[in-house]
Write a protein that holds these residues in place. Structure first.
Motif, mmCIF file in Angstrom:
data_model
loop_
_atom_site.group_PDB
_atom_site.id
_atom_site.type_symbol
_atom_site.label_atom_id
_atom_site.label_comp_id
_atom_site.label_asym_id
_atom_site.label_seq_id
_atom_site.Cartn_x
_atom_site.Cartn_y
_atom_site.Cartn_z
ATOM 1 N N PRO A 204 0.572 -1.321 -0.122
ATOM 2 C CA PRO A 204 0.074 -0.514 0.258
ATOM 3 C C PRO A 204 1.179 1.516 -0.566
ATOM 4 C CG PRO A 204 0.043 -0.797 2.258
ATOM 5 C CD PRO A 204 0.529 -1.996 0.962
ATOM 6 N N THR A 205 0.686 2.592 -0.975
ATOM 7 C CA THR A 205 1.074 3.638 -0.608
ATOM 8 C C THR A 205 -0.124 4.021 -0.471
ATOM 9 O OG1 THR A 205 0.209 3.997 -2.983
ATOM 10 C CG2 THR A 205 2.864 2.666 -2.881
ATOM 11 N N GLY A 206 -0.661 5.171 -0.688
ATOM 12 C CA GLY A 206 -1.559 6.545 -0.571
ATOM 13 C C GLY A 206 -2.271 5.642 0.585
ATOM 14 N N VAL A 207 -2.660 6.093 1.350
ATOM 15 C CA VAL A 207 -3.847 5.821 2.406
ATOM 16 C C VAL A 207 -4.544 7.043 2.716
ATOM 17 C CG1 VAL A 207 -4.680 4.030 4.672
ATOM 18 C CG2 VAL A 207 -2.811 3.137 3.101
ATOM 19 N N LYS A 208 -6.476 6.981 2.358
ATOM 20 C CA LYS A 208 -6.729 8.001 2.691
ATOM 21 C C LYS A 208 -8.438 7.404 3.153
ATOM 22 C CE LYS A 208 -4.871 11.024 -0.746
ATOM 23 N NZ LYS A 208 -4.110 12.155 0.440
ATOM 24 N N ILE A 209 -9.519 8.617 4.070
ATOM 25 C CA ILE A 209 -10.207 8.363 4.654
ATOM 26 C C ILE A 209 -11.352 8.905 4.023
ATOM 27 C CG2 ILE A 209 -12.014 8.062 6.693
ATOM 28 C CD1 ILE A 209 -9.519 7.121 7.975
ATOM 29 N N ASP A 210 -12.460 8.478 3.233
ATOM 30 C CA ASP A 210 -13.407 9.850 2.867
ATOM 31 C C ASP A 210 -14.356 10.388 4.014
ATOM 32 O OD1 ASP A 210 -16.047 7.743 3.322
ATOM 33 O OD2 ASP A 210 -15.756 7.937 1.145
#
Length: 377
Positions: free
Chosen positions: A32-38
């Protein structure tokens, strides 16, 4: 700690795909590289196709049989490798204040040259789950051979987005780093600071993690924007300095390229190499610490660098973002070990090889995106 894995796994749409993934051990290069939460709490994970066999490059986390695994986003069809109109290899992306995902497609798979049309910026509406736009990034802006489209920040207030090109898309070739400016109104790109000292790997720079040398070379990598949208921060991975430039200079396409370099500010050393960065709504720039194995931040009000958190399990802290509830979200992925040749350091039964971390800071701290009123183009 929010989530952890010994290795990544997917919610495969059919058994044949799952069999190939397991039989060929493609998971050994899936990180995993970018991890984001909406806004709804959905966790998204980018898994770039730097090797063959990555099932889906853009994903969301789902729970199956009590375990957190990945499922292709926005669908399995959209993650079909080899189709330039679909997602080929995603590393960096942003979820803006309008709940739209700006997906930066590197285009290339396993470091082969990007096929014409495969490098692109896809804007996806998370509310309606539909594509809003697809803007191709041409060879003259990001070379199909040398480009390595890394990360993106979005300025809806002024109608611009900024992309880092690390320039290491051609292994064993000199770095060709630069920053790409995208004008939302005209839908045009401009490449600036091409092979500038601030976007290149620092000459003869070497660094270690856990006393093991990292031999990969990268140009400009991490990128962040101030909450008032006036300053762009960035940093090469192969180097420790943090740089900044006035976005007014970047937004004016009439300023000659050779003059833009005169506006680069060197803010000093972070005392660590850095991968991902993100600014908050309060004048702080958070950055991952590769050598320091954790997260630090730069206070733009007094020009000071600080360490927030460090932990031995944080091997190659890759990306950092915000959950809009007062916490930073960041992940580590052992990139330096996964892509070491031969791959010798990893115990694939260890439950904390790949981790998504959450650290609460203050209930009023949010992303730079929520620090100024804007409109959605």
């Amino acid at each position: 700690m929010l989530l952890s894995w010994n290795r990544l796994n997917w919610n495969f749409p059919d058994e044949a795909m799952k069999y190939q993934f397991e039989a060929n051990q493609y998971w050994k290069h899936a990180i995993p590289t970018g991890v984001k939460i909406d806004k709804n709490g959905t966790i998204y994970v980018a898994v770039p196709r730097w090797s063959e066999g990555i099932p889906a490059t853009m994903n969301r986390v789902v729970v199956k049989d009590g375990k957190a695994i990945l499922d292709a986003f926005p669908s399995w069809k959209w993650n079909q490798a080899g189709n330039i109109d679909l997602l080929q290899s995603v590393m960096g992306y942003e979820i803006d204040e309008c709940n739209r995902m700006w997906i930066l497609d590197q285009g290339k798979i396993a470091y082969a040259p990007s096929k014409p049309g495969s490098q692109k910026l896809i804007i996806w509406d998370l509310n309606s789950n539909k594509m809003i736009d697809c803007i191709r990034i041409p060879d003259k802006i990001a070379s199909y051979r040398t480009s390595f489209l890394n990360d993106i920040v979005v300025d809806n207030k002024n109608g611009f987005a900024y992309i880092t090109d690390s320039g290491n898309g051609w292994p064993n070739h000199p770095i060709v780093g630069g920053i790409i400016v995208y004008n939302m109104k005209t839908k045009t790109f401009r490449r600036v600071l091409d092979q500038n000292f601030s976007t290149q790997d620092f000459p003869n720079f070497q660094f270690d993690i856990d006393n093991r040398p990292v031999n990969n070379k990268f140009g400009v990598d991490g990128i962040a924007m101030s909450a008032d949208r006036s300053t762009l921060y960035y940093s090469p991975l192969t180097g420790r300095n943090l740089y900044a430039i006035d976005t007014m200079v970047l937004r004016d396409y009439t300023i000659p390229l050779e003059e833009i370099s005169c506006h680069v500010q060197s803010l000093g050393s972070k005392s660590t190499t850095t991968d991902g960065m993100c600014a908050d709504n309060n004048g702080n720039v958070f950055y991952t610490m590769l050598e320091g194995k954790g997260i630090g931040f730069y206070n733009s009000r007094n020009g000071q660098f600080h360490k927030i958190i460090s932990e031995d399990r944080m091997v190659w802290v890759d990306g950092v973002s915000f959950d809009q509830k007062g916490s930073i979200i960041f992940n580590n992925n052992r990139f330096n070990q996964v892509y070491e040749n031969p791959q010798t350091q990893i115990d694939w039964s260890y439950p904390y090889n790949l981790v998504i971390w959450r650290a609460f800071l203050d209930k009023n701290i949010k992303s730079y995106l929520y620090g100024s009123s804007s409109q959605c183009y």
